[in-house]
Scaffold this active site. Structure first.
Site, short mmCIF file in Angstrom:
data_model
loop_
_atom_site.label_atom_id
_atom_site.label_comp_id
_atom_site.label_asym_id
_atom_site.label_seq_id
_atom_site.Cartn_x
_atom_site.Cartn_y
_atom_site.Cartn_z
N HIS A 39 -18.04 -9.28 2.78
CA HIS A 39 -17.17 -10.00 1.83
C HIS A 39 -17.45 -9.39 0.46
O HIS A 39 -18.39 -9.79 -0.24
CB HIS A 39 -17.50 -11.49 1.81
CG HIS A 39 -17.19 -12.20 3.10
ND1 HIS A 39 -16.01 -12.04 3.77
CD2 HIS A 39 -17.94 -13.08 3.82
CE1 HIS A 39 -16.01 -12.79 4.86
NE2 HIS A 39 -17.17 -13.43 4.93
N GLU A 89 -10.58 -3.32 -4.87
CA GLU A 89 -9.94 -2.26 -4.08
C GLU A 89 -8.64 -1.81 -4.74
O GLU A 89 -8.32 -0.62 -4.74
CB GLU A 89 -9.66 -2.74 -2.66
CG GLU A 89 -9.16 -1.61 -1.77
CD GLU A 89 -8.73 -2.04 -0.39
OE1 GLU A 89 -8.59 -1.16 0.47
OE2 GLU A 89 -8.52 -3.24 -0.17
N CYS A 147 -15.94 -9.69 -2.20
CA CYS A 147 -15.75 -10.65 -3.30
C CYS A 147 -17.08 -11.25 -3.73
O CYS A 147 -17.28 -11.57 -4.90
CB CYS A 147 -14.81 -11.77 -2.88
SG CYS A 147 -13.28 -11.23 -2.11
N ARG A 158 0.82 -1.20 0.00
CA ARG A 158 0.00 0.00 0.00
C ARG A 158 0.86 1.26 0.00
O ARG A 158 0.51 2.26 -0.61
CB ARG A 158 -0.94 0.00 1.21
CG ARG A 158 -2.08 -0.97 1.09
CD ARG A 158 -3.00 -0.88 2.30
NE ARG A 158 -4.05 -1.90 2.20
CZ ARG A 158 -5.22 -1.72 1.61
NH1 ARG A 158 -5.50 -0.56 1.06
NH2 ARG A 158 -6.10 -2.70 1.54
N GLU A 170 -1.05 -8.42 4.19
CA GLU A 170 -2.46 -8.46 4.57
C GLU A 170 -3.04 -9.84 4.33
O GLU A 170 -2.50 -10.63 3.55
CB GLU A 170 -3.24 -7.39 3.81
CG GLU A 170 -2.72 -5.97 4.07
CD GLU A 170 -3.58 -4.91 3.41
OE1 GLU A 170 -4.77 -5.18 3.12
OE2 GLU A 170 -3.07 -3.80 3.18
N ASP A 203 -13.68 4.01 -10.92
CA ASP A 203 -14.13 5.36 -10.61
C ASP A 203 -13.16 6.35 -11.26
O ASP A 203 -12.33 6.97 -10.61
CB ASP A 203 -14.17 5.56 -9.09
CG ASP A 203 -14.72 6.93 -8.70
OD1 ASP A 203 -15.37 7.55 -9.56
OD2 ASP A 203 -14.49 7.37 -7.56
#
Length: 630
Positions: free
Chosen positions: A596, A327, A598, A286, A316, A384
């Site tokens: 979730h 994400e 996913c 990240r 993670e 986006d």
């Protein structure tokens, strides 16, 4: 269409037709006579179609197509194919005139009297003939294609007016696509609705794209497994090597920094394999989002990119079943648009991003950003991003011009139009004092001057050459100044998104494919939701949930949608097309709701009050980030 004395006053004609229908109510003998006269006119036109070669004769066709009898299903069934046959038997000059005249029609008459009745005829005929496509129906579709071409010039009607839901939803569009592909490759002439792509709605085209992507993914995975199993005996080939020069994933703060990722090892040392026969592997920190992401994408070869994408945030716990890559794309797009990265500039008036023609970043960076957009489409992820429509026109090879600048930079467009319309007092050269140059700000705040043509600095703009000046000015802004950056971006985009199905899309549809639908219908989301763990649609907590969601501001609704599904945009077809699940996550407690993404599943404890649900849900959506323990 009344230029040079030709064409007809369609508004006056509409009044006449309405008067005839009104008289027909009072005197029932009028409508049969009107019907007979219309049939006679169409028959005479059919018998003498070779005479329809002048504007005076061709304008008769306008009157026939506007005839209200063609809006009556029973009468249209016999009249429509005849008049469409007349049009298609005319010379191409006639078609050009009709396209021009229809582009000047009032939208209400073009849609209500011509397009919709023809669409109704197409649907009714297909239903009556059980999907069989007769030569007369093909003739009608060709006329509808002329109408659609006229609408492209004027944008009088939304593109949805030309969608045929029966064809998009009930016909075997995939089989028609296969026939179309075979025609393209073999020169065949088999009928396919894909020859009339304006008939297919966004969802039908998106399904074709996803089907083609799934088939390609399956093929690449099978070939990779065979290569892994048999080594040199069965090889995929070199895949063309890496798609971009090697990049070092280092430097800069590339995005959302947190303790876990700051101490996370580099992708090479994270313990996650760099290649897998079943997936395209992307490993990122990240704290180094941009650097790692572009380096990881750059090292892939073409074969790997065509496999299903799997993203790992180093350090993670999230396993990518879809939510992690959502994400990943979301964060990457948010970050790459920031001014610090020098790739795009924000246009305040249109709230869109455009290429930075003065960027110091390499072509490879723009190519990789284009590849990211193509990779998202290929993996069915909505982004986006806020590009102007002209970007999608350029990606599809369409010309862009003043109308596009009016949308993207309206103030500049207004100034240029004012220049074109200036009639005094004073001459253009004295009042505007322009020459054939344009000033643009550079990355470091300097203003650079560019000549729009050789020697432009010494050529004043006058009444005689102002049209040339405006054309060159618009072309510079939309094409010439960003040619290097855009061409690299397009090259990356087409690495994955250049399948034949892309040719079926219009720019507006490609934009929705990339960005999703901006309109969010949460009632549709609620109506399509499923429930598990002893929850039902009438469970008290479930009813509280939707009450709380519907009371949210639009901004919080977007956050809830992103928390729930991983994206704050609706897919093609709207939120009602999402398969979502609300699942009971134990009895009343102080635990936050979780999701979730996913699988679009919301885990909701059975809270004891609506107020408690509202508070904990608000906390959850305001602090949702990452898949690990923070």
């Amino acid at each position: 269409g009344k230029e040079e004395g030709f064409g007809i006053d369609v508004n006056r004609l509409e009044q006449v037709y309405k008067l005839i229908l009104k008289c027909g109510i009072a005197n029932q003998d009028i409508i049969p006579v009107f019907h007979t006269a219309t049939n006679t006119l169409i028959r005479d036109l059919d018998n003498n179609s070779n005479l329809l070669t002048s504007p005076e004769s061709i304008q008769v066709l306008l009157a026939v197509f506007q005839n209200p009898l063609l809006s009556q299903s029973k009468m249209a069934y016999t009249m429509n194919p005849k008049i469409c046959k007349v049009v298609m038997n005319c010379i191409s000059f006639s078609h050009k005139l009709l396209i021009k005249w229809w582009s000047e029609y009032p939208a209400s008459i073009l849609g209500g009297r011509i397009v919709r009745p023809i669409q109704d005829y197409v649907s009714t005929t297909l239903e009556r003939e059980c999907g069989h496509v007769s030569p007369s129906l093909v003739c009608t579709l060709n006329v509808l294609a002329l109408l659609e071409e006229s609408n492209q010039r004027s944008n009088l009607l939304p593109i949805e007016e030309f969608y045929n839901n029966l064809i998009s939803e009930k016909m075997d569009v995939l089989q028609h696509y296969i026939v179309w592909r075979q025609n393209v490759s073999t020169g065949g002439r088999g009928f396919s609705f894909c020859n009339f792509p304006f008939l297919l709605n966004n969802e039908a085209k998106s399904n074709l794209l996803q089907t083609e992507a799934r088939l390609t993914m399956h093929e690449m995975v099978q070939k990779s497994r065979m290569e892994q199993m048999f080594g040199g005996i069965f090889r995929l080939g070199d895949g063309g090597g890496a798609v971009a020069p090697s990049r070092k994933p280092e430097g800069g703060n590339g995005g959302n920094s947190d303790a876990a990722s700051c101490s996370a090892p580099s992708p090479e040392n994270c313990g996650v394999e760099s290649h897998h026969p079943d997936a395209c592997i992307i490993r990122i920190r990240r704290s180094r989002l941009i650097q790692d992401a572009l380096a990881e994408i750059a090292r892939q070869n073409h074969h790997d990119l065509h496999k299903p994408l799997k993203v790992t945030f180093i350090g993670e716990e999230g396993v990518d079943a879809g939510g992690v890559k959502k994400e990943f794309f979301q964060l990457l797009c948010e970050t790459v648009m920031q001014p610090d990265y020098d790739l795009f500039v924000y246009q305040e008036e249109s709230r869109t991003y455009w290429f930075n023609g003065q960027s110091l970043e390499s072509e490879a960076d723009f190519m990789l950003i284009g590849l990211v957009i193509g990779l998202a489409i290929y993996n069915s992820v909505i982004l986006d991003v806020h590009f102007p429509l002209c970007l999608y026109k350029k990606l599809l090879g369409q010309n862009v011009g003043m109308k596009d600048l009016e949308v993207m930079q309206p103030e500049i467009a207004r100034s240029l139009k004012k220049l074109l319309e200036w009639k005094g007092p004073g001459s253009v050269s004295d009042v505007f004092c322009f020459d054939f140059t344009i000033d643009q700000g550079s990355t470091f705040g300097e203003v650079k001057t560019f000549e729009l043509k050789p020697g432009g600095a010494s050529i004043p703009v006058t009444e005689e050459n102002r049209h040339e000046y405006v054309d060159l000015y618009v072309d510079f802004l939309l094409n010439e100044s960003i040619r290097t950056q855009f061409n690299a971006f397009k090259r990356g985009f087409l690495l994955l998104a250049d399948g034949p199905v892309l040719r079926l899309f219009r720019p507006q549809e490609l934009e929705v494919l990339v960005c999703g639908t901006p309109h969010l219908d949460f009632k549709a989301l609620e109506g399509n939701a499923k429930y598990e763990g002893n929850y039902q649609a009438d469970s008290k907590v479930v009813q509280w949930l939707w009450t709380v969601v519907n009371e949210m501001s639009l901004e919080d609704k977007r956050k809830f949608l992103k928390f729930f599904t991983g994206s704050d945009r609706a897919p093609i077809g709207g939120l009602g097309r999402l398969t979502t699940i609300v699942q009971r996550a134990g009895p009343d407690s102080d635990r936050l709701p979780t999701a979730h993404t996913c699988f679009n599943t919301l885990l909701l404890p059975e809270y004891g009050s609506r107020g408690k649900l509202r508070t904990l849900l608000h906390t959850a959506i305001q602090n949702a980030a990452g898949f690990g323990l923070e």
